[in-house]
Motif scaffolding. Structure first.
Motif, PDB file in Angstrom:
ATOM      1  N   ARG A  77       0.849  -1.188   0.000  1.00 51.21           N
ATOM      2  CA  ARG A  77       0.000   0.000   0.000  1.00 51.21           C
ATOM      3  C   ARG A  77       0.882   1.235   0.000  1.00 51.21           C
ATOM      4  NH1 ARG A  77      -5.045  -0.545   2.296  1.00 51.21           N
ATOM      5  NH2 ARG A  77      -5.657  -2.675   2.659  1.00 51.21           N
ATOM      6  N   LYS A  78       0.348   2.308  -0.555  1.00 49.90           N
ATOM      7  CA  LYS A  78       1.110   3.552  -0.592  1.00 49.90           C
ATOM      8  C   LYS A  78       0.149   4.724  -0.764  1.00 49.90           C
ATOM      9  CE  LYS A  78       5.370   5.295  -2.626  1.00 49.90           C
ATOM     10  NZ  LYS A  78       6.051   5.440  -1.370  1.00 49.90           N
ATOM     11  N   THR A  79       0.519   5.861  -0.223  1.00 51.06           N
ATOM     12  CA  THR A  79      -0.199   7.101  -0.479  1.00 51.06           C
ATOM     13  C   THR A  79       0.705   7.973  -1.337  1.00 51.06           C
ATOM     14  OG1 THR A  79      -1.382   6.973   1.622  1.00 51.06           O
ATOM     15  CG2 THR A  79      -1.272   9.128   0.569  1.00 51.06           C
ATOM     16  N   ILE A  80       0.164   8.443  -2.450  1.00 49.65           N
ATOM     17  CA  ILE A  80       0.954   9.261  -3.376  1.00 49.65           C
ATOM     18  C   ILE A  80       0.300  10.634  -3.532  1.00 49.65           C
ATOM     19  CG2 ILE A  80       1.888   7.291  -4.625  1.00 49.65           C
ATOM     20  CD1 ILE A  80      -0.197   7.829  -6.839  1.00 49.65           C
ATOM     21  N   VAL A  81       1.123  11.634  -3.818  1.00 44.24           N
ATOM     22  CA  VAL A  81       0.638  12.989  -4.053  1.00 44.24           C
ATOM     23  C   VAL A  81       0.780  13.285  -5.544  1.00 44.24           C
ATOM     24  CG1 VAL A  81       0.879  15.434  -3.469  1.00 44.24           C
ATOM     25  CG2 VAL A  81       1.399  13.676  -1.747  1.00 44.24           C
ATOM     26  N   CYS A  82      -0.320  13.715  -6.142  1.00 45.15           N
ATOM     27  CA  CYS A  82      -0.342  13.991  -7.577  1.00 45.15           C
ATOM     28  C   CYS A  82      -0.850  15.402  -7.827  1.00 45.15           C
ATOM     29  CB  CYS A  82      -1.278  13.009  -8.289  1.00 45.15           C
ATOM     30  SG  CYS A  82      -0.777  11.291  -8.142  1.00 45.15           S
ATOM     31  N   CYS A  83      -0.555  15.905  -9.013  1.00 49.49           N
ATOM     32  CA  CYS A  83      -1.077  17.195  -9.438  1.00 49.49           C
ATOM     33  C   CYS A  83      -1.231  17.161 -10.953  1.00 49.49           C
ATOM     34  CB  CYS A  83      -0.142  18.328  -9.010  1.00 49.49           C
ATOM     35  SG  CYS A  83      -0.815  19.968  -9.409  1.00 49.49           S
ATOM     36  N   HIS A  84      -2.419  17.475 -11.409  1.00 55.08           N
ATOM     37  CA  HIS A  84      -2.689  17.562 -12.852  1.00 55.08           C
ATOM     38  C   HIS A  84      -4.018  18.251 -13.063  1.00 55.08           C
ATOM     39  CE1 HIS A  84      -5.585  14.269 -12.487  1.00 55.08           C
ATOM     40  NE2 HIS A  84      -4.664  13.611 -11.791  1.00 55.08           N
ATOM     41  N   SER A  85      -4.341  18.497 -14.308  1.00 61.11           N
ATOM     42  CA  SER A  85      -5.611  19.138 -14.649  1.00 61.11           C
ATOM     43  C   SER A  85      -6.739  18.106 -14.649  1.00 61.11           C
ATOM     44  CB  SER A  85      -5.507  19.784 -16.030  1.00 61.11           C
ATOM     45  OG  SER A  85      -5.421  18.778 -17.020  1.00 61.11           O
ATOM     46  N   PRO A  86      -7.973  18.569 -14.559  1.00 60.39           N
ATOM     47  CA  PRO A  86      -9.100  17.635 -14.621  1.00 60.39           C
ATOM     48  C   PRO A  86      -9.104  16.794 -15.903  1.00 60.39           C
ATOM     49  CG  PRO A  86      -9.854  19.772 -13.856  1.00 60.39           C
ATOM     50  CD  PRO A  86      -8.424  19.937 -14.280  1.00 60.39           C
ATOM     51  N   SER A  87      -8.696  17.377 -17.001  1.00 61.28           N
ATOM     52  CA  SER A  87      -8.713  16.646 -18.274  1.00 61.28           C
ATOM     53  C   SER A  87      -7.701  15.503 -18.308  1.00 61.28           C
ATOM     54  CB  SER A  87      -8.465  17.597 -19.445  1.00 61.28           C
ATOM     55  OG  SER A  87      -7.170  18.159 -19.357  1.00 61.28           O
ATOM     56  N   GLU A  88      -6.757  15.490 -17.376  1.00 54.47           N
ATOM     57  CA  GLU A  88      -5.751  14.427 -17.330  1.00 54.47           C
ATOM     58  C   GLU A  88      -6.095  13.315 -16.338  1.00 54.47           C
ATOM     59  OE1 GLU A  88      -1.622  16.699 -18.326  1.00 54.47           O
ATOM     60  OE2 GLU A  88      -2.654  17.351 -16.486  1.00 54.47           O
ATOM     61  N   THR A  89      -7.253  13.407 -15.703  1.00 54.53           N
ATOM     62  CA  THR A  89      -7.643  12.432 -14.680  1.00 54.53           C
ATOM     63  C   THR A  89      -7.691  11.014 -15.231  1.00 54.53           C
ATOM     64  OG1 THR A  89      -8.873  14.086 -13.429  1.00 54.53           O
ATOM     65  CG2 THR A  89      -9.460  11.782 -13.062  1.00 54.53           C
ATOM     66  N   LYS A  90      -8.334  10.822 -16.364  1.00 54.50           N
ATOM     67  CA  LYS A  90      -8.452   9.480 -16.942  1.00 54.50           C
ATOM     68  C   LYS A  90      -7.074   8.896 -17.237  1.00 54.50           C
ATOM     69  CE  LYS A  90     -10.766   6.773 -20.538  1.00 54.50           C
ATOM     70  NZ  LYS A  90      -9.688   5.822 -20.597  1.00 54.50           N
ATOM     71  N   GLU A  91      -6.183   9.702 -17.795  1.00 54.34           N
ATOM     72  CA  GLU A  91      -4.832   9.224 -18.104  1.00 54.34           C
ATOM     73  C   GLU A  91      -4.110   8.773 -16.835  1.00 54.34           C
ATOM     74  OE1 GLU A  91      -0.621  10.754 -20.088  1.00 54.34           O
ATOM     75  OE2 GLU A  91      -2.325  12.119 -20.017  1.00 54.34           O
ATOM     76  N   GLU A  92      -4.205   9.576 -15.769  1.00 49.59           N
ATOM     77  CA  GLU A  92      -3.563   9.225 -14.499  1.00 49.59           C
ATOM     78  C   GLU A  92      -4.107   7.900 -13.956  1.00 49.59           C
ATOM     79  OE1 GLU A  92      -3.533  11.035  -9.986  1.00 49.59           O
ATOM     80  OE2 GLU A  92      -5.371  10.727 -11.139  1.00 49.59           O
ATOM     81  N   LEU A  93      -5.427   7.778 -13.921  1.00 51.44           N
ATOM     82  CA  LEU A  93      -6.037   6.563 -13.377  1.00 51.44           C
ATOM     83  C   LEU A  93      -5.753   5.348 -14.252  1.00 51.44           C
ATOM     84  CD1 LEU A  93      -9.441   8.105 -12.242  1.00 51.44           C
ATOM     85  CD2 LEU A  93      -7.494   7.456 -10.789  1.00 51.44           C
ATOM     86  N   ASP A  94      -5.765   5.518 -15.571  1.00 55.28           N
ATOM     87  CA  ASP A  94      -5.444   4.411 -16.483  1.00 55.28           C
ATOM     88  C   ASP A  94      -4.023   3.899 -16.251  1.00 55.28           C
ATOM     89  OD1 ASP A  94      -7.911   4.212 -17.743  1.00 55.28           O
ATOM     90  OD2 ASP A  94      -7.328   5.432 -19.475  1.00 55.28           O
ATOM     91  N   ILE A  95      -3.085   4.811 -16.024  1.00 58.33           N
ATOM     92  CA  ILE A  95      -1.706   4.400 -15.749  1.00 58.33           C
ATOM     93  C   ILE A  95      -1.673   3.488 -14.525  1.00 58.33           C
ATOM     94  CG2 ILE A  95       0.557   5.204 -14.914  1.00 58.33           C
ATOM     95  CD1 ILE A  95       0.100   7.719 -16.716  1.00 58.33           C
ATOM     96  N   LEU A  96      -2.361   3.897 -13.481  1.00 60.53           N
ATOM     97  CA  LEU A  96      -2.351   3.102 -12.249  1.00 60.53           C
ATOM     98  C   LEU A  96      -2.962   1.722 -12.463  1.00 60.53           C
ATOM     99  CD1 LEU A  96      -3.242   6.004  -9.813  1.00 60.53           C
ATOM    100  CD2 LEU A  96      -1.111   4.682  -9.796  1.00 60.53           C
ATOM    101  N   VAL A  97      -4.170   1.671 -13.002  1.00 65.21           N
ATOM    102  CA  VAL A  97      -4.826   0.367 -13.145  1.00 65.21           C
ATOM    103  C   VAL A  97      -4.144  -0.510 -14.185  1.00 65.21           C
ATOM    104  CG1 VAL A  97      -7.045   1.231 -12.286  1.00 65.21           C
ATOM    105  CG2 VAL A  97      -6.626   1.164 -14.768  1.00 65.21           C
ATOM    106  N   ASP A  98      -3.539   0.099 -15.206  1.00 64.95           N
ATOM    107  CA  ASP A  98      -2.827  -0.691 -16.220  1.00 64.95           C
ATOM    108  C   ASP A  98      -1.631  -1.435 -15.625  1.00 64.95           C
ATOM    109  OD1 ASP A  98      -4.620   0.061 -18.161  1.00 64.95           O
ATOM    110  OD2 ASP A  98      -3.246   1.440 -19.197  1.00 64.95           O
ATOM    111  N   HIS A  99      -1.111  -0.927 -14.532  1.00 66.04           N
ATOM    112  CA  HIS A  99       0.015  -1.585 -13.855  1.00 66.04           C
ATOM    113  C   HIS A  99      -0.453  -2.555 -12.768  1.00 66.04           C
ATOM    114  CE1 HIS A  99       3.438   0.385 -15.744  1.00 66.04           C
ATOM    115  NE2 HIS A  99       2.722   1.496 -15.743  1.00 66.04           N
ATOM    116  N   GLY A 100      -1.756  -2.761 -12.685  1.00 58.33           N
ATOM    117  CA  GLY A 100      -2.281  -3.685 -11.678  1.00 58.33           C
ATOM    118  C   GLY A 100      -2.422  -3.066 -10.306  1.00 58.33           C
ATOM    119  N   VAL A 101      -2.540  -1.752 -10.268  1.00 57.54           N
ATOM    120  CA  VAL A 101      -2.667  -1.030  -9.009  1.00 57.54           C
ATOM    121  C   VAL A 101      -4.143  -0.724  -8.763  1.00 57.54           C
ATOM    122  CG1 VAL A 101      -2.095   1.123  -7.808  1.00 57.54           C
ATOM    123  CG2 VAL A 101      -0.349  -0.064  -9.158  1.00 57.54           C
TER     124      VAL A 101
END
Length: 178
Positions: A77-101
């Protein structure tokens, strides 16, 4: 699982609890309302009473979820700090789940209310797509819009390497706050 007769309140709450325990995945309030032959508002009240009684039920973007002991679910488990625009939300979440997170939640620090947390429980691209579509179709805002894009995620995985790989890619894309 539609009920033939209208259940008494205590029977309905027990049926909701059993449905959530057996399902193992989120169930929408709308679906529960249809099954129980009541309004969604009645389901919201029933779930609130179950939660007040100590049942570990959470509301996620996909619906209500019965939380079994998660300590056994994920080794890392880990807590991470992120910063991006609303339009980049899907890209951020896809990266995480694509890695099995597993993306457990998002948290922002509001200047008046303090920490505001939303349970996400996103495991794959289908979950991410549903979440993003739900935000857009309801004209809601992402929590990160309250903080200029800064937010934290609670993430988890069965593989430590999956967390490292996802963090590396998020860093390369400029999403991580170091």
């Amino acid at each position: 699982m539609t009920y033939g007769k209208k259940l008494r309140a205590s029977e309905r709450r027990e049926a909701i609890l059993q449905r959530l325990k057996i399902q193992g995945a989120a169930v929408t309030g709308k679906l529960l309302a249809e099954e129980m032959k009541v309004t969604r508002q009645v389901i919201v009240a029933d779930v609130s009473l179950l939660k007040a009684g100590g049942e570990p039920i959470i509301a996620t973007s996909q619906g209500y979820l019965y939380m079994k002991d998660e300590k056994q679910d994920f080794s890392y488990r880990k807590t991470i700090v992120c910063c991006h625009s609303p339009s980049e939300t899907k890209e951020e979440l896809d990266i995480l789940v694509d890695h099995g997170v597993h993306v457990k939640s998002v948290v922002v620090e509001h200047p008046v209310y303090g920490d505001m947390k939303a349970e996400l429980h996103l495991e794959n691209r289908r979950d991410v797509e549903r979440f993003v579509e739900q935000v857009h179709s309801s004209n809601a805002s992402y929590l990160l819009e309250l903080t200029g894009g800064v937010h934290t995620h609670e993430i988890a995985s069965e593989r430590e390497g999956a967390l490292h790989e996802a963090l590396r890619e998020l860093g390369e894309r400029g999403f991580l706050v170091e």
